[in-house]
Design a protein around this motif. Structure first.
Motif, mmCIF file in Angstrom:
data_model
loop_
_atom_site.group_PDB
_atom_site.id
_atom_site.type_symbol
_atom_site.label_atom_id
_atom_site.label_comp_id
_atom_site.label_asym_id
_atom_site.label_seq_id
_atom_site.Cartn_x
_atom_site.Cartn_y
_atom_site.Cartn_z
ATOM 1 N N TYR A 51 0.832 -1.195 0.105
ATOM 2 C CA TYR A 51 -0.050 0.019 -0.120
ATOM 3 C C TYR A 51 0.798 1.347 0.045
ATOM 4 N N ASP A 52 1.894 1.323 0.787
ATOM 5 C CA ASP A 52 2.826 2.453 0.827
ATOM 6 C C ASP A 52 3.503 2.663 -0.405
ATOM 7 N N PHE A 53 3.955 1.431 -1.085
ATOM 8 C CA PHE A 53 4.709 1.777 -2.272
ATOM 9 C C PHE A 53 3.674 2.194 -3.337
ATOM 10 N N ALA A 54 2.658 1.766 -3.548
ATOM 11 C CA ALA A 54 1.774 1.915 -4.525
ATOM 12 C C ALA A 54 1.213 3.304 -4.436
ATOM 13 N N SER A 55 1.004 3.795 -3.228
ATOM 14 C CA SER A 55 0.444 5.141 -2.981
ATOM 15 C C SER A 55 1.482 6.308 -3.478
ATOM 16 N N HIS A 56 2.981 5.866 -3.343
ATOM 17 C CA HIS A 56 3.951 6.772 -3.936
ATOM 18 C C HIS A 56 3.678 6.902 -5.256
ATOM 19 N N ILE A 57 3.612 5.966 -5.919
ATOM 20 C CA ILE A 57 3.551 5.642 -7.295
ATOM 21 C C ILE A 57 2.214 6.483 -8.092
ATOM 22 N N VAL A 87 -12.085 -6.559 -4.234
ATOM 23 C CA VAL A 87 -10.995 -6.897 -5.489
ATOM 24 C C VAL A 87 -11.635 -6.946 -6.673
ATOM 25 N N GLY A 88 -12.958 -7.733 -6.663
ATOM 26 C CA GLY A 88 -13.659 -7.900 -8.341
ATOM 27 C C GLY A 88 -13.953 -6.266 -8.806
ATOM 28 N N ASP A 89 -14.084 -5.292 -7.599
ATOM 29 C CA ASP A 89 -14.413 -4.087 -8.230
ATOM 30 C C ASP A 89 -13.199 -2.965 -8.843
ATOM 31 N N ALA A 90 -11.985 -3.470 -8.271
ATOM 32 C CA ALA A 90 -10.912 -2.830 -8.596
ATOM 33 C C ALA A 90 -10.062 -3.219 -9.921
ATOM 34 N N ASP A 91 -9.485 -2.192 -10.359
ATOM 35 C CA ASP A 91 -8.769 -2.380 -11.539
ATOM 36 C C ASP A 91 -7.603 -3.313 -11.591
ATOM 37 N N ILE A 92 -6.755 -3.448 -10.608
ATOM 38 C CA ILE A 92 -5.604 -3.997 -9.993
ATOM 39 C C ILE A 92 -5.468 -4.473 -8.872
ATOM 40 N N LEU A 93 -5.288 -5.594 -8.496
ATOM 41 C CA LEU A 93 -4.762 -6.200 -7.060
ATOM 42 C C LEU A 93 -3.255 -6.550 -7.070
ATOM 43 N N ILE A 94 -2.748 -5.948 -6.162
ATOM 44 C CA ILE A 94 -1.124 -6.026 -6.123
ATOM 45 C C ILE A 94 -0.900 -6.670 -4.878
ATOM 46 N N ILE A 95 -0.088 -8.081 -5.010
ATOM 47 C CA ILE A 95 0.294 -8.785 -3.948
ATOM 48 C C ILE A 95 1.892 -9.035 -3.872
ATOM 49 N N ASN A 96 2.251 -9.343 -2.762
ATOM 50 C CA ASN A 96 3.624 -9.567 -2.542
ATOM 51 C C ASN A 96 4.095 -10.838 -3.285
ATOM 52 N N GLY A 97 3.436 -11.664 -3.417
ATOM 53 C CA GLY A 97 3.890 -13.099 -3.836
ATOM 54 C C GLY A 97 4.624 -14.024 -3.032
ATOM 55 N N ALA A 98 5.314 -15.002 -3.738
ATOM 56 C CA ALA A 98 5.986 -15.894 -3.022
ATOM 57 C C ALA A 98 5.472 -16.699 -1.939
ATOM 58 N N GLY A 99 4.073 -16.856 -2.197
ATOM 59 C CA GLY A 99 3.320 -17.860 -1.275
ATOM 60 C C GLY A 99 2.859 -17.204 -0.163
ATOM 61 N N PHE A 100 3.050 -15.800 0.044
ATOM 62 C CA PHE A 100 2.555 -14.911 1.036
ATOM 63 C C PHE A 100 1.098 -14.920 1.456
ATOM 64 N N ALA A 144 12.850 -4.188 -2.665
ATOM 65 C CA ALA A 144 11.587 -3.146 -2.630
ATOM 66 C C ALA A 144 11.316 -2.543 -3.918
ATOM 67 N N LYS A 145 12.525 -2.092 -4.701
ATOM 68 C CA LYS A 145 12.747 -1.517 -5.766
ATOM 69 C C LYS A 145 12.235 -2.070 -6.963
ATOM 70 N N HIS A 146 12.341 -3.654 -6.691
ATOM 71 C CA HIS A 146 11.663 -4.239 -7.878
ATOM 72 C C HIS A 146 10.385 -4.423 -7.792
ATOM 73 N N GLN A 147 9.794 -4.378 -6.298
ATOM 74 C CA GLN A 147 8.396 -4.503 -6.414
ATOM 75 C C GLN A 147 7.834 -2.991 -6.918
ATOM 76 N N VAL A 148 8.378 -1.912 -6.556
ATOM 77 C CA VAL A 148 7.964 -0.549 -7.321
ATOM 78 C C VAL A 148 7.861 -0.543 -8.573
ATOM 79 N N ASP A 149 8.868 -1.237 -9.289
ATOM 80 C CA ASP A 149 8.904 -1.163 -10.530
ATOM 81 C C ASP A 149 7.820 -2.178 -11.244
ATOM 82 N N MET A 150 7.424 -3.271 -10.478
ATOM 83 C CA MET A 150 6.578 -4.207 -11.053
ATOM 84 C C MET A 150 5.031 -3.506 -10.899
ATOM 85 N N MET A 151 5.076 -2.668 -9.932
ATOM 86 C CA MET A 151 3.826 -1.650 -9.784
ATOM 87 C C MET A 151 3.551 -0.790 -10.867
#
Length: 308
Positions: A51-57, A87-100, A144-151
């Motif tokens: 949420y924090d990362f996505a809010s900055h973007i 989630v169904g109403d949103a355009d994008i769902l962002i997850i951490n991944g790696a089974g989290f 975290a920079k990789h995550q930001v770039d994916m977003m």
């Protein structure tokens, strides 16, 4: 060690602290005008650091919210029917991944962004042979920079009219993460020790990045029962390494860490946050991921006996 105290700690299940359960939501800064609300990109993130990362973007061009409320430990969290609708109403769902986020499979997101995609997390000790890949990559500013770039890429694909805006915001925040990485390296350069005992196995990637050795009381999840043997092993380990700080977390009960520290002469308990959530008070005071990381480094410097 007093066996009655060990047994008491062993049977106690780690209880997440009760805090106000409201939803993180993005807000447009005062004095700024952006895309009309009805036309804004709708982004839902799984939990706080994303949420924090996505809010900055997003800035003022997208609405960002978090599924998991403040004060809720996310490892065992499961979505409600209302969450599924969000989630169904949103355009994008962002997850951490790696089974989290095991619950994310089949949740019906229009676009699912897995922010660990493209990272090899099985190298250099990343694989935990009991529970799988360690997912706590957000505690490493470079990951975290990789995550930001994916977003950033996902925002640009979903809202190409504002792609340049998202690119610029991501670039600025990535520069902040680079500065954080540099400051951590500088802060830890004078430490006498390299070993520390975290509450759960959240700092594997952080430790690897900065040449430290993490030991943990719990496994990849902070929840569950601890056997007396594990408590005794942790006490013996701390004594053998000369460690005087045992770390707890902000979203779990500290009693287990307290019991361990009480068995080590001169030891104390400090908070080392995995930044899986923040309180409403912290959010209101403008405390975010960067600030929480700096708080963690301050706690680590005390435990590692750094001179700077």
């Amino acid at each position: 060690m007093r066996q009655d105290r060990i047994a008491l700690a062993a049977i106690a299940v780690v209880i997440p602290l009760a805090m106000v359960a409201t939803i993180y939501t993005g807000s447009q800064p005062q004095g700024q005008t952006g895309t009309p609300a009805k036309n804004k990109l709708r982004v839902v993130t799984s939990f706080y650091p994303l949420y924090d990362f996505a809010s900055h973007i997003a800035g003022n061009r997208a609405n960002v919210s978090s599924l998991i409320p403040p004060g809720i430990e996310p490892h065992e969290w499961e979505p409600t029917l209302n969450d599924v609708r969000r989630v169904g109403d949103a355009d994008i769902l962002i997850i951490n991944g790696a089974g989290f986020e095991g619950w994310s499979r089949g949740i019906g997101a229009k676009t699912l962004v897995n922010t660990t995609e493209g990272l090899d997390l099985t190298q250099n000790g990343g694989q935990d042979h009991t529970t799988g890949v360690n997912p706590h990559i957000w505690l490493d500013p470079i990951f975290a920079k990789h995550q930001v770039d994916m977003m950033r890429a996902a925002f640009a694909r979903a809202d190409p009219a504002n792609a340049d805006y998202y690119d610029e915001n991501a670039k600025k925040f990535s520069a902040e993460l680079d500065a954080l990485d540099s400051s951590i390296r500088q802060d830890l350069i004078s430490c006498k020790k390299s070993d520390f005992i975290s509450f759960h196995d959240a700092f594997k990637w952080f430790a690897q990045r900065y040449g430290l050795v993490q030991h943990s009381i719990q496994g990849i999840s902070p929840e569950g029962e601890i056997l007396p043997q594990k408590i005794q092993e942790t006490v013996n380990l701390a004594r053998s390494l000369g460690l005087k700080v045992i770390y707890s977390e902000n979203l779990v009960d500290s009693r287990l860490s307290d019991v361990i520290a009480s068995e080590i002469p001169g030891a104390k308990v400090l908070v080392l946050s995995p930044i899986e959530g923040i309180s409403n008070t912290e959010k209101a005071n403008g405390i975010g991921y960067i600030e929480k990381m700096k708080e963690n480094v301050a706690s680590l410097k005390e435990g590692l006996e750094c001179t700077q």
